[in-house]
Design an enzyme around this catalytic site. Structure first.
Site, short mmCIF file in Angstrom:
data_model
loop_
_atom_site.label_atom_id
_atom_site.label_comp_id
_atom_site.label_asym_id
_atom_site.label_seq_id
_atom_site.Cartn_x
_atom_site.Cartn_y
_atom_site.Cartn_z
N ASN A 192 3.86 -9.28 11.96
CA ASN A 192 2.74 -8.85 11.70
C ASN A 192 2.28 -10.45 10.00
O ASN A 192 1.25 -9.69 10.20
CB ASN A 192 2.94 -7.79 11.31
CG ASN A 192 2.62 -6.66 11.88
OD1 ASN A 192 3.26 -7.04 13.57
ND2 ASN A 192 3.59 -5.44 11.85
N ILE A 237 -3.42 -3.51 6.24
CA ILE A 237 -2.57 -3.12 5.94
C ILE A 237 -1.42 -2.74 7.22
O ILE A 237 -0.66 -1.08 7.06
CB ILE A 237 -2.31 -1.97 4.98
CG1 ILE A 237 -3.54 -1.44 5.39
CG2 ILE A 237 -2.85 -3.30 3.51
CD1 ILE A 237 -3.62 0.49 3.92
N HIS A 252 -7.36 9.19 -2.86
CA HIS A 252 -7.19 9.70 -0.77
C HIS A 252 -8.40 9.82 0.26
O HIS A 252 -8.31 9.36 1.04
CB HIS A 252 -5.69 10.04 -0.90
CG HIS A 252 -4.78 9.63 0.20
ND1 HIS A 252 -3.30 9.51 -0.09
CD2 HIS A 252 -5.05 9.37 0.89
CE1 HIS A 252 -2.53 9.12 0.90
NE2 HIS A 252 -3.80 9.26 1.66
N TYR A 295 2.83 9.83 -0.50
CA TYR A 295 3.87 8.67 0.74
C TYR A 295 5.09 9.48 0.14
O TYR A 295 6.44 8.59 1.00
CB TYR A 295 3.57 7.71 0.50
CG TYR A 295 1.73 7.06 1.39
CD1 TYR A 295 1.96 8.39 1.73
CD2 TYR A 295 1.44 5.79 1.81
CE1 TYR A 295 0.39 7.72 2.78
CE2 TYR A 295 0.82 5.91 2.51
CZ TYR A 295 0.05 6.10 1.93
OH TYR A 295 -1.08 5.73 2.48
N LYS A 333 -2.24 5.50 -4.79
CA LYS A 333 -3.44 6.99 -3.74
C LYS A 333 -3.56 8.23 -4.73
O LYS A 333 -2.08 8.85 -4.66
CB LYS A 333 -4.11 7.21 -2.68
CG LYS A 333 -3.59 5.75 -1.86
CD LYS A 333 -4.32 5.50 -0.20
CE LYS A 333 -3.71 4.39 0.69
NZ LYS A 333 -2.72 4.47 0.73
N ASP A 335 0.96 -1.53 -0.20
CA ASP A 335 0.47 -0.15 0.16
C ASP A 335 1.16 1.33 0.01
O ASP A 335 1.23 1.60 0.91
CB ASP A 335 -1.12 -0.08 1.15
CG ASP A 335 -1.90 0.95 1.37
OD1 ASP A 335 -2.92 0.97 0.19
OD2 ASP A 335 -1.75 2.32 1.75
N ARG A 344 9.06 -7.23 13.12
CA ARG A 344 8.19 -6.67 13.46
C ARG A 344 7.41 -7.12 12.04
O ARG A 344 6.18 -7.59 11.54
CB ARG A 344 7.02 -5.02 13.85
CG ARG A 344 7.64 -5.63 15.33
CD ARG A 344 7.28 -3.47 15.84
NE ARG A 344 7.46 -3.17 16.55
CZ ARG A 344 7.13 -1.92 17.09
NH1 ARG A 344 7.95 -0.70 16.28
NH2 ARG A 344 7.46 -1.16 18.67
N SER A 371 5.61 -1.38 9.34
CA SER A 371 6.52 -1.25 10.25
C SER A 371 7.58 -1.50 9.55
O SER A 371 8.34 -2.08 8.23
CB SER A 371 7.00 -2.32 11.30
OG SER A 371 7.89 -2.87 11.77
N1 LIG Z 1 -5.49 6.04 3.61
C1 LIG Z 1 -5.23 6.60 4.03
O1 LIG Z 1 -6.46 8.30 4.20
C2 LIG Z 1 -4.65 6.37 5.35
C3 LIG Z 1 -3.73 6.57 6.72
C4 LIG Z 1 -3.54 5.97 7.85
C5 LIG Z 1 -2.11 4.96 6.74
N2 LIG Z 1 -3.05 4.22 6.01
C6 LIG Z 1 -2.29 3.39 5.59
O2 LIG Z 1 -2.46 2.44 6.56
C7 LIG Z 1 -0.64 1.98 6.76
C8 LIG Z 1 -0.74 1.11 7.66
O3 LIG Z 1 -0.78 2.43 9.04
P1 LIG Z 1 -0.11 3.20 9.87
O4 LIG Z 1 1.13 3.41 9.49
O5 LIG Z 1 -0.90 4.39 10.16
O6 LIG Z 1 -0.38 2.63 11.34
P2 LIG Z 1 -0.12 1.07 12.11
O7 LIG Z 1 -0.04 0.31 10.84
O8 LIG Z 1 -1.35 1.24 12.88
O9 LIG Z 1 1.17 1.53 12.71
C9 LIG Z 1 2.49 1.37 12.08
C10 LIG Z 1 3.56 1.85 14.27
O10 LIG Z 1 2.64 0.86 14.58
C11 LIG Z 1 4.53 0.34 14.62
N3 LIG Z 1 4.08 -1.02 14.31
C12 LIG Z 1 4.11 -2.20 13.48
N4 LIG Z 1 4.07 -3.20 13.63
C13 LIG Z 1 4.44 -3.50 15.42
C14 LIG Z 1 4.20 -4.52 16.34
N5 LIG Z 1 3.32 -5.29 15.70
N6 LIG Z 1 3.96 -4.02 17.45
C15 LIG Z 1 4.27 -2.91 17.65
N7 LIG Z 1 3.79 -1.80 16.95
C16 LIG Z 1 4.14 -1.96 16.05
C17 LIG Z 1 5.66 0.54 13.36
O11 LIG Z 1 6.69 0.54 13.88
P3 LIG Z 1 7.87 0.82 13.42
O12 LIG Z 1 7.92 0.69 12.23
O13 LIG Z 1 9.47 1.69 14.39
O14 LIG Z 1 8.32 -1.01 13.90
C18 LIG Z 1 4.89 2.24 13.34
O15 LIG Z 1 5.56 3.07 14.67
C19 LIG Z 1 0.32 3.11 6.14
O16 LIG Z 1 1.59 2.81 5.80
C20 LIG Z 1 -0.58 3.34 4.91
O17 LIG Z 1 -0.34 2.48 3.94
C21 LIG Z 1 -3.90 4.90 5.02
#
Ligand SMILES: NC(=O)c1ccc[n+]([C@@H]2O[C@H](COP(=O)([O-])OP(=O)(O)OC[C@H]3O[C@@H](n4cnc5c(N)ncnc54)[C@H](OP(=O)(O)O)[C@@H]3O)[C@@H](O)[C@H]2O)c1
Length: 261
Positions: free
Chosen positions: A239, A227, A109, A53, A78, A48, A235, A230
């Site tokens: 995951n 999605i 987006h 990004y 997006k 994704d 992780r 990390s």
């Molecule tokens: N469409 C939209 O508007 C939108 C908005 C937000 C996100 N997204 C998409 O969704 C994806 C995921 O969301 P997100 O990045 O916001 O948040 P997330 O995946 O919920 O969280 C990422 C955070 O959690 C940590 N992490 C990863 N695995 C872990 C585990 N097993 N235990 C504890 N902590 C862990 C990561 O740290 P490290 O990286 O330091 O390991 C990072 O700080 C994004 O990357 C993006 O592709 C889309």
């Protein structure tokens, strides 16, 4: 595990989308390249990204370096809503950066202004009809915003990517997506979750896994795409290690209840 063993959901046009994907927001430069390559080596087959990004080039480089066949990967990008009127050139820039002829899913987006909404959606449909993307959808849309698109064009978004997790669980919103044939894709599974919640820690110890793995498995058991992002090798692999167990109906209900539903 090869990609044919991974659980998928079917999008219109016989497009198979793996339920577990790899998020890349805030991963840029060599960290993005390293993380995506590690994810592909681990077994993730769904990536994704987004124009905003700023990592499509690194994602594309990791895809090429992985040696995987393009047809075995599912790639989402997006378009930001302020690119209204310039959708095509934005997609062409994404394809060029990713080094592919076509993406699997192209999303708006977040919702553009009311006047731009339908014209932008029509541009996504046109790109799909020209095979620049296999499927099209939206992100951060309410059900009524989705209904406006369907009413105007008789085409439902294949996917709505929204903030989702146990603490945000909303049975009705999930059903609204299902009723319209829109796949619910959740983002920020960890950021929206208290991983020390006693319900999650109890279920995690019953399965010998971590609360984070329970959160991912809960999405998959609901057939909701998830999605996690990390950049940490341990992780990235933990995951993905969520296919050797599944939750009981009672455990799923207990986790659903964290959302107050
Ligand atoms: N469409 C939209 O508007 C939108 C908005 C937000 C996100 N997204 C998409 O969704 C994806 C995921 O969301 P997100 O990045 O916001 O948040 P997330 O995946 O919920 O969280 C990422 C955070 O959690 C940590 N992490 C990863 N695995 C872990 C585990 N097993 N235990 C504890 N902590 C862990 C990561 O740290 P490290 O990286 O330091 O390991 C990072 O700080 C994004 O990357 C993006 O592709 C889309």
């Amino acid at each position: 595990m090869d990609n044919t063993d991974q659980p998928t959901v079917l999008l219109p046009g016989e497009v198979r989308m793996p339920l577990l994907g790899f998020g890349t927001w805030k991963a840029t430069g060599s960290a993005a390249y390293d993380a995506v390559l590690a994810a592909l080596d681990t077994g993730y087959r769904h990536l994704d990204t987004a124009t905003l990004y700023g990592n499509e080039r690194e994602v594309g480089r990791a895809v090429r370096e992985s040696g995987l066949r393009r047809e075995d990967l599912f790639i989402t990008t997006k378009v930001p809503p302020d690119r209204v009127g310039r959708e095509r050139e934005t997609l062409e820039a994404s394809l060029e950066a990713l080094g592919v002829d076509q993406v699997d899913l192209w999303l708006i987006h977040w919702p553009p202004s009311a006047t731009d909404s339908i014209p932008m959606w029509r541009e996504l449909l046109a790109a799909r009809d020209e095979n620049l993307t296999r499927a099209v959808g939206v992100s951060n849309y309410s059900t009524s915003q989705i209904d406006e698109l369907i009413q105007a064009t008789e085409e439902n978004p294949a996917v709505n990517q929204i903030r989702w997790g146990p603490m945000l669980y909303d049975r009705q919103r999930h059903a609204e997506h299902r009723d319209r044939g829109v796949v619910l894709e959740g983002y920020s599974p960890f950021k929206t979750t208290d991983l020390s919640d006693p319900v999650l820690t109890r279920i995690a110890s019953a399965h010998g896994v971590s609360p984070a793995q329970v959160v991912l498995r809960w999405h998959i058991d609901h057939e909701i795409v998830v999605i996690p992002k990390s950049v940490t090798p341990e992780r990235i692999s933990a995951n993905f290690d969520v296919f050797h167990f599944s939750l009981t109906a009672e455990e799923i209900r207990d986790i659903d209840a964290l959302g107050g539903a």
